[in-house]
Structure formats: C-alpha cells, structure tokens
Write an enzyme that holds these catalytic residues in place. Structure first.
Site, PDB file in Angstrom:
ATOM      1  N   SER A 116       0.827  -1.211   0.000  1.00  0.00           N
ATOM      2  CA  SER A 116       0.000   0.000   0.000  1.00  0.00           C
ATOM      3  C   SER A 116       0.855   1.251   0.000  1.00  0.00           C
ATOM      4  CB  SER A 116      -0.866  -0.014   1.261  1.00  0.00           C
ATOM      5  OG  SER A 116      -1.491   1.228   1.426  1.00  0.00           O
ATOM      6  N   TYR A 140      -2.284   0.588  10.004  1.00  0.00           N
ATOM      7  CA  TYR A 140      -2.537  -0.124   8.747  1.00  0.00           C
ATOM      8  C   TYR A 140      -1.285  -0.094   7.868  1.00  0.00           C
ATOM      9  CZ  TYR A 140      -3.980  -0.909   3.961  1.00  0.00           C
ATOM     10  OH  TYR A 140      -4.033  -1.371   2.682  1.00  0.00           O
ATOM     11  N   LYS A 144       1.474  -3.324   6.789  1.00  0.00           N
ATOM     12  CA  LYS A 144       1.898  -3.689   5.425  1.00  0.00           C
ATOM     13  C   LYS A 144       3.417  -3.518   5.278  1.00  0.00           C
ATOM     14  CE  LYS A 144      -2.115  -4.430   3.316  1.00  0.00           C
ATOM     15  NZ  LYS A 144      -2.437  -5.581   2.487  1.00  0.00           N
TER      16      LYS A 144
END
Ligand code: UDP
Length: 324
Positions: A116, A140, A144
């Site tokens: 991402s 988040y 990743k």
C-alpha cells in the site's frame, strides 16, 4: 494453480475474474469476514477459513498443486487501525507470516503481495516513486510495511521471491457490472459519495478542510481495480520468468482532492451530493500521488482505465445494480 488469499474481497475478486479469463486455474482462501462468496465464479473453489491457520494452510497446499500465492487478505480501514491497532498487526502481519511459513514448508516460492501507499506515510515529494522514504503514520500502513520487511528477509533466508505492489486508492468496478465494491461498513470515499447521491446516506462527510492543499481537502490518486488486477498478472509472470523480488507503486500519477472527487461523482451520476464538513480523520496523509514509471517500464503495465470519469462511471453503474 494459483492460491488467491482474500480472493473474495473487493480487489481479490477482480483479480480472480481477470486471471481466470487469462486461463489461470485458481483456488481461493477467504474467511469471508469482508469477502463475498457471490463475487467468485462458480468454477473457482473457495476454501473458507483463516490464513493464520497453519493446519488449514497445510491442507490447502497438499490438496491443490499450487505454484504461486497472490495475497490480498487484509483489514484496510485506516481510521479503524488507529483505534484498534492489534487487529491490524495480528491479521495483516502475523497471519501473513503463517502464509509465508506454509509456502516455505511446501516449497512454493512465488508470492505477490498487496502492499500500500500507506507504507510511505507523509509525502516528502509527489509523485512518490519507489525510492520515497517509508515512514508509515498509521498501524494499517505499518502492518503492510512490516510484511515488506519480512519479505526481504524471507527472500534472503529461503529464496522466497516476491513482488510487492503498493497501490494508491483502488476504485471502480468490473465494467460488465458482475462484481464491484461492497464493504460493510462502507467507509471509502467513492461508494459513500454515490450512496449519499442515491439518498442511502444523509450526506458525505468531508474529513478535513484545512489541509495544506489547494482546496483544503486530501488528495489521492485513484486507480481502477482492473488495472490493479492486470498488474498482479504481470508481476507473477515476471517472477515466473526468473526476475528477482521487487517493489512497485501503482497509481495514475494524478491527484484528486475530496472536493474534486465529489464534483466528478455528481457529474457521473447527474445528482447533487449533500456535503458536511467534518474534522480530519486520524491517520490520513494530506496528499498521496504515485509515480508508476517503474511498473510501466519493468512490468510493462499499461492502465486501461486511467481516466477518473471512467473509473467513476464503472463505480456508479455497480452502485445502482449491486448484486451483493
Ligand atoms: N474521505 C472523506 N469522507 C469519507 C470517506 C473518505 O472525506 O466519508 C476522505 C479520506 O479522509 C481520504 C480520502 O477521502 O482523504 C480517501 O479515503 P478512503 O477511505 O476512500 O481511502 P484511503 O485513502 O483511506 O485508503
């Protein structure tokens, strides 16, 4: 056969449809927490279960002749990740480790990872290329980023080769209207705007109007879901032709503010959208725009639906005729 983890989710299901049309044989592992059974073609087997379950993974790898893993499964609500970080580290990072260990056990060495733009954090410059420093500003993005680091280590230790694709904002839907975006709860900007246009919500809340951007709202680079699917297929081909592990940014190189997206959605659906100005959402960088030159030159990636109006038309037609 390709094992698609999270293949019943928004991005995963579009990849499944795309790869199947290219003649790939696929099997999907999905816990259906956010995925939809209905999004999968009938001839693609679905194993319902958790990717962190080592015994289940052993069963999958011994039952099917898997040559590669394409991994989409993740929790992906930036705002929620700030409030409930453990959920993100546990699912997105720790459970992914179980997948990588199962691959090593079963001697499967090709891995495509949904990374991402959130791994970058606040931009030092835009458009952001692969050399941009990575300093994620929400759990988040960290969840990743940790996987990206783990992948480098697994390549060195076990020869597990990977491509990590850092997508900017996935949007749009299958142009034929068979599958599309369906989250519960829905928090993503474009579906929420269309739901407000249809009267399914009172309005669209604009999260932050005091950012250092021309109209004060956040800028994002929206990329069509089928262009993301295409990049996965190209990345896997490249790995299987013997190229080494690598990272690619995927976006269209054009940024649109929240207000610009609302205006473009109003144009796409021909309806006014009521707006409410709201405070900033925690964890949102002001501006994310990709440089995808490396994906163009190295992967041969050619986006088919780069135009924002096309992306929005596909999203709007799905929103009007949702099947799930
Ligand atoms: N956004 C907004 N109102 C909403 C949903 C999103 O203003 O109801 C903004 C959000 O703050 C971000 C952009 O729209 O700047 C895109 O958010 P989204 O959740 O779609 O994707 P993200 O960038 O978090 O992956």
């Amino acid at each position: 056969m390709i094992l698609v983890i999270g293949g019943a989710g928004y991005i995963g299901s579009h990849y499944v449809r795309y790869a199947r049309e290219q003649g790939e044989k696929l099997v999907v592992l999905d816990n259906l927490v956010y995925g939809h059974k209905e999004s999968l073609p009938k001839d693609v087997p679905l194993i319902e279960g958790d990717m962190g379950d080592a015994a289940l993974l052993d069963h999958v790898f011994t039952t099917y002749p898997i040559r590669a893993v394409v991994h989409f499964a993740a929790f992906a609500y930036v705002g929620e990740s700030v409030i409930a970080p453990a959920k993100y580290y546990q699912n997105n990072t720790v459970a992914t480790l179980a997948v990588l260990d199962a691959m090593v056990r079963h001697n499967v060495r090709s891995f495509i990872f949904s990374s991402s733009c959130a791994t970058f954090g606040n931009p030092h410059y835009v458009p952001m290329d692969e050399k941009h420093p990575q300093d994620p500003i929400n759990p988040y993005g960290e969840s990743k980023y940790f996987v990206e680091r783990i992948l480098r280590a697994y390549d060195t230790a076990y020869g597990l080769r990977f491509v990590a694709l850092r997508y900017f904002n996935a949007a749009g839907a299958d142009p034929e209207g068979v599958i599309g975006e369906s989250h519960d709860p829905e928090t993503h900007l474009i579906p929420v705007i269309f739901q407000a246009a249809m009267g399914a919500r009172a309005n669209i809340k604009v999260f932050g109007t005091d950012y250092d951007t021309p109209d004060g709202t956040c800028i994002r680079d929206y990329i069509h879901i089928l262009d993301i699917a295409q990049a996965h297929a190209l990345a896997l081909k490249r790995l299987e032709e013997g190229d080494s592990s690598d990272f690619f940014n995927l976006g269209n190189g054009q940024g649109f503010s929240v207000r610009e997206v609302i205006a473009a959605c109003e144009k796409a659906c021909g309806k006014p959208v009521p707006i409410e100005e709201a405070p900033r959402r925690a964890g949102d960088p002001p501006r994310l725009i990709a440089s995808a030159d490396k994906a163009h030159t190295t992967l041969g990636w050619k986006p088919q639906y780069a135009d924002i109006d096309t992306i929005l038309q596909h999203a709007w037609s799905w929103e009007q005729n949702r099947r799930y």
